[in-house]
Design an enzyme around this catalytic site. Structure first.
Site, PDB file in Angstrom:
ATOM      1  N   ASN A 120       3.411   5.635   8.732  1.00 40.29           N
ATOM      2  CA  ASN A 120       4.669   5.257   8.083  1.00 40.29           C
ATOM      3  C   ASN A 120       5.670   6.400   8.165  1.00 40.29           C
ATOM      4  OD1 ASN A 120       3.016   3.451   5.399  1.00 40.29           O
ATOM      5  ND2 ASN A 120       3.977   2.609   7.235  1.00 40.29           N
TER       6      ASN A 120
ATOM      7  N   THR B 259       1.579   5.993   4.555  1.00 40.70           N
ATOM      8  CA  THR B 259       0.573   6.507   5.483  1.00 40.70           C
ATOM      9  C   THR B 259       1.183   7.540   6.433  1.00 40.70           C
ATOM     10  OG1 THR B 259       0.986   4.891   7.234  1.00 40.70           O
ATOM     11  CG2 THR B 259      -0.544   4.244   5.474  1.00 40.70           C
ATOM     12  N   THR B 260       0.298   8.177   7.168  1.00 41.95           N
ATOM     13  CA  THR B 260       0.755   9.133   8.181  1.00 41.95           C
ATOM     14  C   THR B 260       1.681   8.459   9.182  1.00 41.95           C
ATOM     15  OG1 THR B 260      -1.333  10.343   7.962  1.00 41.95           O
ATOM     16  CG2 THR B 260      -0.020  10.779   9.932  1.00 41.95           C
TER      17      THR B 260
ATOM     18  N   GLU C 118      -2.181  -6.879   7.707  1.00 41.09           N
ATOM     19  CA  GLU C 118      -0.862  -6.817   8.326  1.00 41.09           C
ATOM     20  C   GLU C 118      -0.796  -7.715   9.554  1.00 41.09           C
ATOM     21  OE1 GLU C 118       2.201  -6.775   8.275  1.00 41.09           O
ATOM     22  OE2 GLU C 118       2.650  -4.674   7.796  1.00 41.09           O
TER      23      GLU C 118
ATOM     24  N   HIS D 290       0.821  -1.214   0.000  1.00 39.75           N
ATOM     25  CA  HIS D 290       0.000   0.000   0.000  1.00 39.75           C
ATOM     26  C   HIS D 290       0.855   1.265   0.000  1.00 39.75           C
ATOM     27  CE1 HIS D 290       1.045   0.891   4.186  1.00 39.75           C
ATOM     28  NE2 HIS D 290       0.902  -0.401   4.415  1.00 39.75           N
ATOM     29  N   GLY D 291       0.232   2.385  -0.342  1.00 38.39           N
ATOM     30  CA  GLY D 291       0.923   3.668  -0.329  1.00 38.39           C
ATOM     31  C   GLY D 291       1.282   4.124   1.079  1.00 38.39           C
TER      32      GLY D 291
ATOM     33  N   ARG E 288      -5.724   1.444   4.398  1.00 36.37           N
ATOM     34  CA  ARG E 288      -4.581   1.897   3.601  1.00 36.37           C
ATOM     35  C   ARG E 288      -4.367   1.004   2.385  1.00 36.37           C
ATOM     36  NH1 ARG E 288      -2.941   0.008   8.642  1.00 36.37           N
ATOM     37  NH2 ARG E 288      -1.325  -1.626   8.760  1.00 36.37           N
TER      38      ARG E 288
END
Length: 248
Positions: free
Chosen positions: A47, A44-45, A116, A41-42, A91
């Site tokens: 991450n 995230t906050t 996850e 996934h792209g 996400r």
């Protein structure tokens, strides 16, 4: 569990986490092969903050949405997928929905087994503070004993591997001779790679990376690993996901 034959076609460098592929995208998939494009996934906050998500929700940030667009743009120009699958965490679903829209696929099929890893009491902490605040869970996460469950309801690495590989095998069984896209997470990708190859590390796994796997006659091939060439203009977190150290 299926055996794995690692392809010699890409140049795999798990310490860097980027594969160089010389072949063009296939015009079609051989009738006895299931081609699975597994996407992380792209961004995230959390991450960006270095905060542990596990099975908690964290939204795509601005870069993450741009990564999703870049992934979708690339995949829309390649062989059309027969289906798009996703983890049930937002996400991943948001990334998958962006791809589905560009690839003209009507729905995203949610598979909860693609979510996850549950990392127990580590969820919500910043990586740099877990040694002090959750030492038992930290030790379990980094344990070389793969059957150790993480305190606080977390999974063992073996449990993660079993459900992740089983989910991909089930998807592959439905799509012989077809290409499908699966959107999931760094921990799942790491588990799949290490479980199937028996390698001690999967290297860095970048947000928005593409990973192409083939399953034929119960043998897995890794055709591409952690390819981020489509993100050259968007960018990505260089540290990626690396479950082998605290430098995540």
């Amino acid at each position: 569990m299926a055996t794995c034959l690692v392809s010699n076609e890409p140049t795999l460098n798990p310490m860097v986490g980027i594969a160089t592929v010389t072949d063009e995208a296939p015009i079609e998939v051989p009738h006895d092969v299931a081609e699975i494009v597994v996407v992380r996934h792209g961004e995230t906050t959390w991450n960006a903050l270095g905060r542990i998500q596990g099975q908690l929700e964290s939204e795509l940030n601005e870069i993450g949405w741009k990564q999703a667009e870049a992934i979708a743009e690339r995949l829309s120009k390649e062989l059309k997928p027969a289906a798009i699958y996703s983890s049930d965490l937002m996400r991943a679903k948001n990334t998958a929905e962006m791809i589905a829209k560009r690839c003209h696929i009507d729905e995203v099929i949610v598979v909860t087994e693609l979510k996850e890893r549950h990392v127990g009491s580590l969820q919500g902490y910043v990586w740099g503070e877990i040694k002090e605040k959750e030492p038992e869970a930290c030790n379990a996460f980094f344990s070389t004993q793969n059957d150790v469950e993480i305190p606080g309801g977390g999974e063992s690495f073996d449990q993660l591997c079993e459900r992740s590989v089983a989910a991909l095998e089930e998807i592959a069984s439905r799509h012989k001779g077809e290409r499908v896209i699966v959107v999931t997470h760094g921990g799942v990708l790491r588990a799949v790679y290490m479980s199937l190859t028996q390698e001690p590390t999967a290297g860095k796994i970048m947000n928005g990376s593409l990973n192409v796997l083939h399953l034929s006659e119960k043998k897995w091939q890794f055709k591409t690993w952690s390819d981020v060439s489509h993100l050259n203009e968007v960018g990505f977190l260089q540290r990626g996901f690396n479950g082998d150290s605290l430098q995540l």
